[in-house]
Design a protein around this motif. Sequence first.
Motif, PDB file in Angstrom:
ATOM      1  N   ILE A  66      17.717  90.075 -15.099  1.00  0.00           N
ATOM      2  CA  ILE A  66      16.668  90.096 -14.072  1.00  0.00           C
ATOM      3  C   ILE A  66      16.068  88.694 -13.927  1.00  0.00           C
ATOM      4  CG2 ILE A  66      14.374  91.009 -13.496  1.00  0.00           C
ATOM      5  CD1 ILE A  66      15.314  93.643 -14.905  1.00  0.00           C
ATOM      6  N   TYR A  67      15.814  88.040 -15.036  1.00  0.00           N
ATOM      7  CA  TYR A  67      15.306  86.661 -15.037  1.00  0.00           C
ATOM      8  C   TYR A  67      16.262  85.755 -14.252  1.00  0.00           C
ATOM      9  CZ  TYR A  67      14.448  81.991 -17.015  1.00  0.00           C
ATOM     10  OH  TYR A  67      14.233  80.645 -17.178  1.00  0.00           O
ATOM     11  N   ASP A  68      17.559  85.862 -14.520  1.00  0.00           N
ATOM     12  CA  ASP A  68      18.563  85.059 -13.802  1.00  0.00           C
ATOM     13  C   ASP A  68      18.579  85.397 -12.315  1.00  0.00           C
ATOM     14  OD1 ASP A  68      19.424  83.533 -15.946  1.00  0.00           O
ATOM     15  OD2 ASP A  68      21.158  84.812 -16.382  1.00  0.00           O
ATOM     16  N   TRP A  69      18.462  86.676 -11.995  1.00  0.00           N
ATOM     17  CA  TRP A  69      18.498  87.112 -10.597  1.00  0.00           C
ATOM     18  C   TRP A  69      17.314  86.539  -9.822  1.00  0.00           C
ATOM     19  CZ3 TRP A  69      15.336  91.130  -8.246  1.00  0.00           C
ATOM     20  CH2 TRP A  69      15.715  91.431  -6.935  1.00  0.00           C
ATOM     21  N   VAL A  70      16.124  86.594 -10.404  1.00  0.00           N
ATOM     22  CA  VAL A  70      14.951  86.018  -9.726  1.00  0.00           C
ATOM     23  C   VAL A  70      15.147  84.505  -9.561  1.00  0.00           C
ATOM     24  CG1 VAL A  70      12.450  85.635  -9.841  1.00  0.00           C
ATOM     25  CG2 VAL A  70      13.398  87.851 -10.511  1.00  0.00           C
ATOM     26  N   GLY A  71      15.770  83.867 -10.534  1.00  0.00           N
ATOM     27  CA  GLY A  71      16.092  82.440 -10.410  1.00  0.00           C
ATOM     28  C   GLY A  71      17.055  82.181  -9.268  1.00  0.00           C
ATOM     29  N   TYR A  72      18.049  83.062  -9.127  1.00  0.00           N
ATOM     30  CA  TYR A  72      18.996  82.946  -8.026  1.00  0.00           C
ATOM     31  C   TYR A  72      18.281  83.096  -6.680  1.00  0.00           C
ATOM     32  CZ  TYR A  72      22.537  84.460  -4.688  1.00  0.00           C
ATOM     33  OH  TYR A  72      23.310  84.599  -3.567  1.00  0.00           O
ATOM     34  N   LEU A  73      17.402  84.091  -6.585  1.00  0.00           N
ATOM     35  CA  LEU A  73      16.641  84.287  -5.347  1.00  0.00           C
ATOM     36  C   LEU A  73      15.811  83.044  -5.033  1.00  0.00           C
ATOM     37  CD1 LEU A  73      15.357  87.964  -5.677  1.00  0.00           C
ATOM     38  CD2 LEU A  73      17.230  87.113  -4.248  1.00  0.00           C
ATOM     39  N   GLN A  74      15.170  82.507  -6.060  1.00  0.00           N
ATOM     40  CA  GLN A  74      14.349  81.325  -5.872  1.00  0.00           C
ATOM     41  C   GLN A  74      15.193  80.134  -5.402  1.00  0.00           C
ATOM     42  OE1 GLN A  74      12.401  79.765  -9.392  1.00  0.00           O
ATOM     43  NE2 GLN A  74      10.607  79.237  -8.171  1.00  0.00           N
ATOM     44  N   GLU A  75      16.346  79.976  -5.997  1.00  0.00           N
ATOM     45  CA  GLU A  75      17.243  78.873  -5.618  1.00  0.00           C
ATOM     46  C   GLU A  75      17.690  79.000  -4.166  1.00  0.00           C
ATOM     47  OE1 GLU A  75      21.698  77.413  -6.818  1.00  0.00           O
ATOM     48  OE2 GLU A  75      20.421  78.172  -8.428  1.00  0.00           O
ATOM     49  N   THR A  76      18.070  80.215  -3.744  1.00  0.00           N
ATOM     50  CA  THR A  76      18.502  80.390  -2.353  1.00  0.00           C
ATOM     51  C   THR A  76      17.341  80.225  -1.387  1.00  0.00           C
ATOM     52  OG1 THR A  76      18.290  82.825  -2.346  1.00  0.00           O
ATOM     53  CG2 THR A  76      20.424  81.884  -3.042  1.00  0.00           C
ATOM     54  N   LEU A  77      16.149  80.565  -1.831  1.00  0.00           N
ATOM     55  CA  LEU A  77      14.959  80.384  -0.996  1.00  0.00           C
ATOM     56  C   LEU A  77      14.653  78.904  -0.807  1.00  0.00           C
ATOM     57  CD1 LEU A  77      12.679  81.673   0.594  1.00  0.00           C
ATOM     58  CD2 LEU A  77      11.455  82.059  -1.566  1.00  0.00           C
ATOM     59  N   VAL A  78      14.753  78.138  -1.890  1.00  0.00           N
ATOM     60  CA  VAL A  78      14.553  76.680  -1.799  1.00  0.00           C
ATOM     61  C   VAL A  78      15.579  76.076  -0.848  1.00  0.00           C
ATOM     62  CG1 VAL A  78      14.714  74.509  -3.098  1.00  0.00           C
ATOM     63  CG2 VAL A  78      13.462  76.454  -4.060  1.00  0.00           C
ATOM     64  N   GLU A  79      16.839  76.481  -0.991  1.00  0.00           N
ATOM     65  CA  GLU A  79      17.901  75.958  -0.122  1.00  0.00           C
ATOM     66  C   GLU A  79      17.656  76.316   1.326  1.00  0.00           C
ATOM     67  OE1 GLU A  79      21.580  77.416  -1.679  1.00  0.00           O
ATOM     68  OE2 GLU A  79      21.450  76.176  -3.489  1.00  0.00           O
ATOM     69  N   ALA A  80      17.227  77.555   1.581  1.00  0.00           N
ATOM     70  CA  ALA A  80      16.967  77.985   2.958  1.00  0.00           C
ATOM     71  C   ALA A  80      15.819  77.194   3.562  1.00  0.00           C
ATOM     72  CB  ALA A  80      16.660  79.483   2.985  1.00  0.00           C
ATOM     73  N   LEU A  81      14.788  76.924   2.789  1.00  0.00           N
ATOM     74  CA  LEU A  81      13.643  76.165   3.295  1.00  0.00           C
ATOM     75  C   LEU A  81      13.982  74.709   3.553  1.00  0.00           C
ATOM     76  CD1 LEU A  81      10.709  77.605   1.177  1.00  0.00           C
ATOM     77  CD2 LEU A  81      10.952  77.703   3.670  1.00  0.00           C
ATOM     78  N   SER A  82      14.945  74.191   2.825  1.00  0.00           N
ATOM     79  CA  SER A  82      15.288  72.770   2.970  1.00  0.00           C
ATOM     80  C   SER A  82      16.224  72.510   4.159  1.00  0.00           C
ATOM     81  CB  SER A  82      15.907  72.228   1.686  1.00  0.00           C
ATOM     82  OG  SER A  82      17.143  72.853   1.439  1.00  0.00           O
ATOM     83  N   ARG A  83      16.705  73.545   4.789  1.00  0.00           N
ATOM     84  CA  ARG A  83      17.619  73.377   5.936  1.00  0.00           C
ATOM     85  C   ARG A  83      16.868  73.242   7.219  1.00  0.00           C
ATOM     86  NH1 ARG A  83      21.677  77.658   3.584  1.00  0.00           N
ATOM     87  NH2 ARG A  83      22.823  76.244   2.282  1.00  0.00           N
TER      88      ARG A  83
END
Length: 194
Positions: free
Chosen positions: A177-194
Amino acid sequence: MSAFQRHRRSGRVIATFTGFEADLLRSLAGQLVELLRNEAAEPDDGRDPFEAMMDFSGPTSEPEDPVLARLFPTAYRNDDEAASEFRRFTEGSLRDGKAAAASLIIDTLEDAGLPTQLDEDGLMIDVELDPDAARTWMRSFTDIRLALATRLGIEDGDDEYWFNLPDDDPRAQAHDIYDWVGYLQETLVEALSR
């Protein structure tokens, strides 16, 4: 597994969650809000909101709960008086901000159609966030991950330990679950940076 993406025309950030994923996020955010509110920095005593805002009689010592101590670290390690004053003036509003961010996750998921009681198989929840809401979600993901890491005792460089736990070990599942929330956070950062 869901991922955040930026919608080209609207500029909004979107993701689709299974009912289980959305319910898990709601639960994690709810647990964070509960933790922040149960050991409140300033009890709600019915005062005028402006008076309460101008009252800086917040806590002066580090929280006893290790998660809260991690979320609100001591600002001045070598100066107890300065640390106490800093905490007194800031912790209450920091708690409110973190609780509001986690509450936004809950509200957004429920507004997107997540029922109070999850009982539908195959339920999908579409979430669409404007950039401000996306940044708020991102900050709350940081708080959720810090809380999970503290409770589990996750440290830098201990990936092998977690990888070698049996799949049926509850700690391994919590780490997933910790890794999954990290994955969500990473994709959110990437989406915001586009």
